[in-house]
Design a protein around this motif. Structure first.
Motif, PDB file in Angstrom:
ATOM      1  N   HIS A  97      -6.201  17.632  -5.864  1.00 58.14           N
ATOM      2  CA  HIS A  97      -7.677  18.222  -6.130  1.00 58.14           C
ATOM      3  C   HIS A  97      -8.679  17.273  -6.149  1.00 58.14           C
ATOM      4  CE1 HIS A  97      -5.540  22.088  -6.642  1.00 58.14           C
ATOM      5  NE2 HIS A  97      -4.748  21.200  -7.340  1.00 58.14           N
ATOM      6  N   CYS A  98      -8.675  16.072  -5.369  1.00 57.02           N
ATOM      7  CA  CYS A  98      -9.724  15.104  -5.622  1.00 57.02           C
ATOM      8  C   CYS A  98     -10.527  15.019  -4.185  1.00 57.02           C
ATOM      9  CB  CYS A  98      -8.965  13.887  -5.761  1.00 57.02           C
ATOM     10  SG  CYS A  98      -8.150  13.198  -4.147  1.00 57.02           S
ATOM     11  N   GLY A  99      -9.939  15.868  -3.386  1.00 57.37           N
ATOM     12  CA  GLY A  99     -11.006  16.003  -2.136  1.00 57.37           C
ATOM     13  C   GLY A  99     -10.493  15.030  -0.917  1.00 57.37           C
ATOM     14  N   TRP A 100      -9.374  14.171  -1.456  1.00 58.44           N
ATOM     15  CA  TRP A 100      -8.774  13.578  -0.004  1.00 58.44           C
ATOM     16  C   TRP A 100      -7.226  13.670  -0.232  1.00 58.44           C
ATOM     17  CZ3 TRP A 100     -12.830  11.543  -3.265  1.00 58.44           C
ATOM     18  CH2 TRP A 100     -13.905  11.481  -2.711  1.00 58.44           C
ATOM     19  N   PRO A 101      -6.627  13.426   1.166  1.00 61.68           N
ATOM     20  CA  PRO A 101      -5.211  13.250   1.124  1.00 61.68           C
ATOM     21  C   PRO A 101      -4.786  12.385  -0.066  1.00 61.68           C
ATOM     22  CG  PRO A 101      -6.071  13.165   3.310  1.00 61.68           C
ATOM     23  CD  PRO A 101      -7.226  12.882   2.379  1.00 61.68           C
ATOM     24  N   SER A 102      -3.668  12.780  -0.915  1.00 63.16           N
ATOM     25  CA  SER A 102      -3.060  11.914  -1.757  1.00 63.16           C
ATOM     26  C   SER A 102      -1.482  11.650  -1.352  1.00 63.16           C
ATOM     27  CB  SER A 102      -3.203  12.486  -3.060  1.00 63.16           C
ATOM     28  OG  SER A 102      -4.948  12.578  -3.452  1.00 63.16           O
ATOM     29  N   PHE A 103      -1.075  10.636  -1.628  1.00 60.52           N
ATOM     30  CA  PHE A 103       0.321  10.307  -1.759  1.00 60.52           C
ATOM     31  C   PHE A 103       0.876   9.570  -2.812  1.00 60.52           C
ATOM     32  CE2 PHE A 103      -1.687  10.562   2.747  1.00 60.52           C
ATOM     33  CZ  PHE A 103      -0.967  11.156   3.259  1.00 60.52           C
ATOM     34  N   ASP A 104       1.955   9.591  -3.195  1.00 63.03           N
ATOM     35  CA  ASP A 104       2.331   8.706  -4.087  1.00 63.03           C
ATOM     36  C   ASP A 104       3.395   7.565  -3.969  1.00 63.03           C
ATOM     37  OD1 ASP A 104       4.665  10.216  -3.884  1.00 63.03           O
ATOM     38  OD2 ASP A 104       5.034  11.093  -5.742  1.00 63.03           O
ATOM     39  N   ASP A 105       3.620   7.589  -2.714  1.00 61.67           N
ATOM     40  CA  ASP A 105       4.448   6.267  -2.088  1.00 61.67           C
ATOM     41  C   ASP A 105       3.869   6.051  -0.820  1.00 61.67           C
ATOM     42  OD1 ASP A 105       6.188   4.156  -2.260  1.00 61.67           O
ATOM     43  OD2 ASP A 105       7.928   5.796  -2.811  1.00 61.67           O
ATOM     44  N   GLU A 106       4.146   4.971  -0.247  1.00 60.95           N
ATOM     45  CA  GLU A 106       3.805   4.529   1.131  1.00 60.95           C
ATOM     46  C   GLU A 106       5.132   4.287   1.720  1.00 60.95           C
ATOM     47  OE1 GLU A 106       3.158   0.671  -1.092  1.00 60.95           O
ATOM     48  OE2 GLU A 106       3.018   2.597  -1.577  1.00 60.95           O
ATOM     49  N   ILE A 107       5.456   4.074   2.954  1.00 60.35           N
ATOM     50  CA  ILE A 107       6.562   3.466   3.612  1.00 60.35           C
ATOM     51  C   ILE A 107       6.558   1.948   3.453  1.00 60.35           C
ATOM     52  CG2 ILE A 107       7.497   2.749   6.057  1.00 60.35           C
ATOM     53  CD1 ILE A 107       6.183   5.657   6.823  1.00 60.35           C
ATOM     54  N   LYS A 108       7.554   1.421   3.021  1.00 57.51           N
ATOM     55  CA  LYS A 108       7.861  -0.108   2.555  1.00 57.51           C
ATOM     56  C   LYS A 108       7.059  -1.015   3.310  1.00 57.51           C
ATOM     57  CE  LYS A 108      11.194  -3.278   0.781  1.00 57.51           C
ATOM     58  NZ  LYS A 108      12.649  -3.297   0.154  1.00 57.51           N
ATOM     59  N   ASP A 140      -1.376   2.877  15.357  1.00 54.21           N
ATOM     60  CA  ASP A 140      -0.539   3.673  15.053  1.00 54.21           C
ATOM     61  C   ASP A 140       0.894   3.383  14.202  1.00 54.21           C
ATOM     62  OD1 ASP A 140      -1.772   5.394  16.746  1.00 54.21           O
ATOM     63  OD2 ASP A 140      -0.947   4.276  18.632  1.00 54.21           O
ATOM     64  N   THR A 141       0.526   2.451  13.410  1.00 55.68           N
ATOM     65  CA  THR A 141       1.771   2.124  12.541  1.00 55.68           C
ATOM     66  C   THR A 141       2.021   3.070  11.488  1.00 55.68           C
ATOM     67  OG1 THR A 141       1.272  -0.397  12.707  1.00 55.68           O
ATOM     68  CG2 THR A 141       2.516   0.495  10.741  1.00 55.68           C
ATOM     69  N   PRO A 142       3.324   3.540  11.303  1.00 55.64           N
ATOM     70  CA  PRO A 142       3.772   4.715  10.405  1.00 55.64           C
ATOM     71  C   PRO A 142       3.277   3.938   8.729  1.00 55.64           C
ATOM     72  CG  PRO A 142       5.351   4.296  11.994  1.00 55.64           C
ATOM     73  CD  PRO A 142       4.292   3.293  12.122  1.00 55.64           C
ATOM     74  N   LEU A 143       2.463   4.867   8.066  1.00 53.25           N
ATOM     75  CA  LEU A 143       2.137   4.567   6.774  1.00 53.25           C
ATOM     76  C   LEU A 143       2.773   5.483   5.608  1.00 53.25           C
ATOM     77  CD1 LEU A 143      -1.773   4.175   7.382  1.00 53.25           C
ATOM     78  CD2 LEU A 143      -0.127   2.352   7.438  1.00 53.25           C
ATOM     79  N   TYR A 144       2.623   6.582   6.025  1.00 55.11           N
ATOM     80  CA  TYR A 144       3.002   7.687   4.798  1.00 55.11           C
ATOM     81  C   TYR A 144       3.969   8.740   5.283  1.00 55.11           C
ATOM     82  CZ  TYR A 144      -0.768   5.426   2.242  1.00 55.11           C
ATOM     83  OH  TYR A 144      -1.784   4.936   1.578  1.00 55.11           O
ATOM     84  N   ARG A 145       4.724   9.302   4.679  1.00 57.11           N
ATOM     85  CA  ARG A 145       5.511  10.540   4.810  1.00 57.11           C
ATOM     86  C   ARG A 145       5.170  11.731   4.242  1.00 57.11           C
ATOM     87  NH1 ARG A 145       9.366   6.246   3.643  1.00 57.11           N
ATOM     88  NH2 ARG A 145      10.583   5.842   5.214  1.00 57.11           N
ATOM     89  N   SER A 146       5.149  12.972   4.899  1.00 58.87           N
ATOM     90  CA  SER A 146       4.585  13.998   4.479  1.00 58.87           C
ATOM     91  C   SER A 146       5.229  14.472   2.875  1.00 58.87           C
ATOM     92  CB  SER A 146       4.650  15.439   5.496  1.00 58.87           C
ATOM     93  OG  SER A 146       6.215  15.581   5.768  1.00 58.87           O
TER      94      SER A 146
END
Length: 309
Positions: free
Chosen positions: A82-93, A69-75
């Motif tokens: 379009h790679c088939g998996w959720p993609s994020f360009d940054d993470e929670i520090k 349950d550790t916060p990892l990413y913000r919406s």
């Protein structure tokens, strides 16, 4: 000498037992995982592309680690690659740790708190200004939606939930949809159990909508215009009690609106078979059922839009 060796052995055994106990206690603090979650999160597997629950999720909120349950990413850092998996360009520090992958080519990403496998990170692909893509397995994440008083949920059953969801997820004002089961007598049923036709559940679609952009009446009209509400034994070629037509109402207002449109249909000459039932627990179906036609790229075989109102 023997006494000293004996005492040393006892001490080592005691330390080992304490460490083992602590490790067990640590493990007990983590969330219980299914076998498929263990395959990905603990054994570094990968879910099939375009099957994950959050690939197309566009809701505002926070993505946390499925295991701890550790916060990892913000919406706000999520984008469509379009790679088939959720993609994020940054993470929670400080939340995500990078490691050389066992294949010697890629960079693995794990939860910095519990070590859960998340996926891989790729750089300099040009998708966003940050030139970073965290390619993450949906199954490694849990989404916590942002609280919004304008957002409400409605629940509809109109045959195969793949087809029901197909039309609702494209409707104006709908923020998110999910498919599952409602109205039965056992907890957390599997798809296979429901298909046995003895759990009492109906295949149901959960519709999350913005009340500032659409209304419950709009959803009711779409519900009736996208399936055969006169069929009494299922929907189209799908025959069975889990495929019956039903509106699950949350309060008297929703019930009155549903009754209003049933009366309108009756005055038009339709024999309405749609049931009205009070809202009960919604049990979400397995991930591969979610947004099924969106992932498959096809259209429903038993749901067709037909304007009535």
């Amino acid at each position: 000498m023997k006494s000293i060796i004996y005492l040393l052995c006892i001490t080592l055994i005691s330390i080992s037992c304490v460490q083992s106990q602590n490790k067990t206690n640590d493990n007990m603090e983590y969330n219980k995982l299914t076998l498929e979650e263990e395959r990905v999160i603990l054994h570094k597997g990968t879910e099939a592309p375009y099957t994950g629950e959050y690939t197309n999720n566009k809701r505002s909120g926070m993505y946390v680690c499925k295991r701890c349950d550790t916060p990892l990413y913000r919406s706000s850092d999520k984008f469509d690659s379009h790679c088939g998996w959720p993609s994020f360009d940054d993470e929670i520090k400080g939340a995500v740790k990078r490691l050389p992958d066992a294949d010697g080519r890629r960079t693995e990403i794990i939860c910095a708190n519990c070590g859960a496998h998340l996926g891989h990170v790729f750089l300099n692909e040009g998708f966003t200004d940050k030139n970073t893509r965290h390619c993450v397995n949906s199954i490694s994440l849990k989404f916590i939606p942002e609280q919004n008083k304008m957002i409400k949920k409605a629940y509809f059953a109109s045959g195969c939930f793949w087809g029901t969801e197909y039309y609702f997820m494209k409707a104006n004002g709908v923020k998110h949809t999910a498919v599952g089961f409602m109205g039965g007598h056992i907890d957390n049923p599997s798809y296979e159990q429901v298909c046995q036709k003895n759990t009492g559940h109906l295949e149901t679609t959960e519709v999350e909508y913005d009340t500032s952009k659409t209304t419950y009446e709009d959803l009711i009209r779409l519900f009736f215009e996208t399936h055969d509400f006169t069929q009494t034994n299922g929907q189209g070629p799908d025959i069975g009690p889990q495929y019956l037509s039903c509106i699950f109402y949350a309060d008297d207002n929703e019930k009155e609106i549903a009754e209003k449109y049933i009366d309108i249909l009756k005055t038009k000459g339709y024999k309405v078979a749609t049931m009205l039932k009070p809202l009960s627990t919604f049990w979400k179906a397995e991930d591969y059922h979610q947004q099924y036609y969106e992932h498959k790229g096809t259209k429903p075989y038993c749901h067709v839009y037909k304007k009535i109102f």
